[in-house]
Design an enzyme around this catalytic site. Structure first.
Site, PDB file in Angstrom:
ATOM      1  N   LYS A 150       0.931  -1.396  -0.183  1.00  0.00           N
ATOM      2  CA  LYS A 150      -0.397  -0.337  -0.513  1.00  0.00           C
ATOM      3  C   LYS A 150       1.091   1.110  -0.031  1.00  0.00           C
ATOM      4  O   LYS A 150       0.062   1.999   0.181  1.00  0.00           O
ATOM      5  CB  LYS A 150      -0.827  -0.232   1.360  1.00  0.00           C
ATOM      6  N   ASP A 170      -9.913   2.732   1.359  1.00  0.00           N
ATOM      7  CA  ASP A 170     -10.424   1.795   2.679  1.00  0.00           C
ATOM      8  C   ASP A 170     -11.313   3.214   3.541  1.00  0.00           C
ATOM      9  O   ASP A 170     -11.775   2.404   4.562  1.00  0.00           O
ATOM     10  CB  ASP A 170      -8.670   2.066   3.356  1.00  0.00           C
TER      11      ASP A 170
END
Length: 775
Positions: free
Chosen positions: A409, A454
């Protein structure tokens, strides 16, 4: 000489059996695809000669050597560049002298005569030349690559020997395993200098419905073309095949039914293909191989020079049964035919709009494919990419949209042309999408944008569960990428205080956040904590049932958010539910971040958010378990099988699994040898194993509720249904504890409170079976 198959995916095999080398060229593979060379070599070994008493004594290691169209990341991995990918195999054990006799005396059953007619006398036919079974080695290279690529689409292919010389194979296992009867049949033919043929059955599972086309573009046409390109193949059938000719239409037709949200058929006589198009059922093909024509017993042939018929004995090293080595070849051919068909369907999509997927390592289990494909907009791949492969995938930019999970990420940020403010603030990217911009000179280009959805998913799930962070003291477990996202959301929702518990605190975080604490500090903060958010992977499948903290230690807790979604019900979530406080697992977050990402992928942000609840319910139905509890003999097995048929879930009977794990294979025998406690230990072990899996109807034993650990294991992914039946109607035969009416009644009174405690639903057995009978 070169032979080529395919439309969008073109595969050419070249060379000859006794040439210095043979090879394969593969054109049309996507750039950035990582090929595991160790897996490819292992696949090649399955067809290599000299590895079985039933194959030729010729020794060829068959090691594929890549020569073009790749970048090497390490000794075990190469990555495609989008150019033609080429491999060679050296022929190391050729003996051409064995074939000099056949220039004027064509071998019966071989291509010696017809090849001479078509190509003249100059063609090197030693060992069969380009017509030899040796040419299936380069075919297996291409097929081995295709098998790995198809796995990213969720498609798996396996082959087995169906029969040899008319003897049916008793072994159902994939591969070249054969029964003793078949082994004796092959050895008997070998002793007589003869050969035998047979049939290989190949199954492709996970092929999406809608692949193929009409008539000559149909899947059967495309697959048959490549199957018949395998030397010695004389017949191909799909599903019921030639047997269908003896059936009535009503017998041959496959009846459709709805299994959850999927359309399936009760039988598979079509072999997974209707009208040349896949119907979503497993594709089943059977490929018939003639006996190898190279027999060592004398045969008559024609001497082309003299015009006389003469006796011929074929020297050399030959397979008594080529079917043994043909098993991986059929899998390779199936893979190439399917991959070509899939790529052909997508061939009208612009080059940078062909790949959507999830990048991470490892990807042991993910629901992302199911979520994205439920939207019906694109195919979605799971791309388990090693760190050394990441740059090769991203630099080529052969994608429209990618989701990113651990451990990349932060790594992917270096490959972005632009990072959104939301992702920048979090310091992590989980979504990559393409954005078209116009340069000052008027040229357009598509930038790679890094975003973080997210954040959106976390807040959606919290709001859905009724968890309010405003003015609350929140404990965040873990300090990784997801923790960063959560802390940004908590700050935006104006949480009064945020503690971050971590064993390893990054120095960068310490410089900007004073809320970090160790797990040893938590007892002193317990009375403050009002909401707990777990961002650690502790308790994730397959190591379920674990948690870094217990709610028993946090008396003021008013809400729990566990980002783990596999299993559905973690210990933290289960404890919160038992206390009646708001709680959620990570499934709603996973779905909401995925639908948000899909909007960015397709240039329509926010377009799919109204699909969240539909997809959450779909996954719960498809991936959850139905667990049946109740007294022994109440009908759990009968009801379970009926439920499995209606829902399309797998049926598991815990008592059957327990019996299968004991040498006696008998529940009464286990009780006799080990007592009830020994049986209960076995029961707990089986409950723990099956409780953490998905998509099952589980029929339990009557006493499974006696141990809390069993129900915790079964509830983590399961909806518990109590089946009630009058005591006088319970079946008692073969049930060690159901002996006598008084004992049975006493057992029921002991267990009834536990059935009531654990049941999410209650059905009368007659009522449930009646309902299922009409569905």
């Amino acid at each position: 000489m070169k032979s080529t198959f395919g439309n969008r995916l073109k595969v050419s095999v070249w060379g000859g059996s006794h040439e210095p080398c043979i090879g394969a060229d593969i054109t049309g593979l996507p750039a950035g695809f990582a090929i595991d060379m160790n897996r490819l070599k292992a696949f090649m070994k399955l067809r290599a000669p000299g590895n079985s008493p039933f194959t030729t004594k010729r020794k060829e290691p068959d090691i594929p050597v890549p020569t073009a169209g790749f970048k090497r990341t390490d000794d075990a991995t190469i990555v495609t560049t989008g150019e033609t990918l080429s491999f060679i195999i050296e022929n190391k054990d050729a003996r051409s002298r064995d074939y000099s006799l056949f220039q004027n005396m064509p071998r019966p059953g071989h291509a010696d005569y017809t090849a001479r007619l078509r190509y003249g006398d100059e063609l090197n036919m030693s060992g069969g030349g380009p017509f030899s079974g040796r040419m299936t080695a380069p075919l297996c290279i291409a097929g081995g690559v295709a098998l790995q690529l198809l796995e990213t689409f969720g498609i798996r292919i396996s082959s087995r020997i169906d029969s040899i010389a008319g003897v049916e194979n008793d072994s159902d296992s994939a591969g070249a395993d054969v029964s003793d009867d078949i082994a004796m049949t092959i050895l008997d033919a070998q002793r007589r200098g003869d050969t035998v043929g047979g049939i290989v059955e190949c199954t492709a599972e996970g092929v999406p419905a809608g692949i193929g086309g009409t008539m000559y573009d149909g899947l059967e046409s495309r697959l048959s073309e490549i199957f018949f390109g395998i030397p010695a193949v004389k017949g191909v059938e799909f599903g019921a095949g030639f047997r269908a000719a003896s059936l009535h239409g009503s017998e041959n037709n496959d009846v459709f039914y709805l299994a959850g949200s999927e359309i399936k058929t009760e039988s598979n006589n079509a072999g997974g293909i209707l009208g040349g198009i896949s119907d979503g059922m497993p594709i089943v093909a059977r490929v018939a191989f003639k006996p190898a024509p190279s027999v060592s017993m004398p045969q008559k042939t024609l001497n082309l020079a003299s015009g006389n018929q003469e006796w011929l004995r074929i020297p050399g090293r030959h397979d008594p049964c080529i079917v043994i080595r043909a098993v991986p070849v059929v899998s390779a051919a199936m893979a190439l035919g399917l991959l070509d068909s899939i790529l052909l369907i997508n061939s009208d999509v612009p080059e940078d709009r062909r790949l959507f997927g999830l990048v991470g390592h490892p990807l042991t289990h993910s629901f992302s494919k199911e979520i994205h494909e439920a939207l019906g907009e694109y195919n979605y791949s799971l791309l388990s990419v090693k760190p050394s492969q990441l740059s090769a995938l991203l630099e080529k930019r052969f994608f429209s949209g990618l989701n990113v999970t651990i451990p990349y990420k932060q790594d992917v940020m270096a490959f972005c042309d632009r990072i959104t403010p939301q992702a920048e603030a979090i310091g992590a990217v989980n979504t990559l999408y393409r954005e078209e911009v116009t340069n000052p000179d008027g040229r357009t280009e598509k930038l790679v944008v890094g975003h973080n959805t997210d954040y959106d998913g976390f807040l959606y799930a919290a709001d859905r569960a009724g968890i309010d962070f405003t003015g609350r003291c929140v404990l965040v477990l873990g300090s990784g990428g997801t923790s960063r996202t959560v802390r940004k959301a908590l700050a935006d929702r104006q949480a009064a205080r945020v503690y971050v518990a971590s064993r390893h605190v990054p120095e960068a975080d310490l410089a900007i956040d004073t809320g970090f604490v160790s797990y040893e500090d938590l007892p002193g903060l317990a009375d403050e904590i009002e909401i707990i958010v777990n961002t650690t992977p502790v308790g994730t499948y397959p190591d379920t049932g674990r948690s870094v903290v217990s709610l028993d230690d946090f008396p003021a807790c008013k809400g729990v958010f566990d980002v783990i979604y596999n299993p559905f019900r973690t210990p933290l979530v289960a404890q919160a539910e038992a206390r009646g406080i708001p709680a959620t697992n990570g499934l709603p977050m996973l779905v909401a971040q995925a639908t948000a990402a899909a909007g960015y992928f397709l240039g329509t942000p926010g377009a799919y958010e109204d699909r969240n609840e539909e997809i959450i319910e779909l996954l719960r139905h498809k991936m959850g378990n139905i667990v049946l509890i109740g007294m022994p003999g109440c009908g759990k097995t009968t009801a379970g099988k009926a439920l499995a048929r209606v829902t399309g879930l797998k049926f598991k009977d815990l008592d059957d699994e327990i019996a299968a794990g004991h040498e006696s294979g008998s529940i009464p025998e286990i009780f006799a040898l080990e007592g009830e406690s020994g049986f209960r230990d076995r029961e707990s072990s089986v409950a723990a194993a099956f409780g953490k899996e998905h998509g099952q109807v589980i029929a339990t034993g009557g006493g499974v509720i006696l141990r809390e650990e069993n129900m915790q294991a079964l509830r983590q992914n399961g909806t518990i249904i109590w089946i009630r039946r009058p005591l006088e109607e319970l079946a008692t035969q073969g049930r060690p504890l159901s002996t006598g009416e008084d004992a049975l009644r006493e057992m029921y009174e002991e267990r009834r409170p536990l059935y009531e405690k654990y049941a999410d639903m209650v059905f009368d057995s007659t009522q449930l079976l009646g309902l299922l009978s009409v569905l």
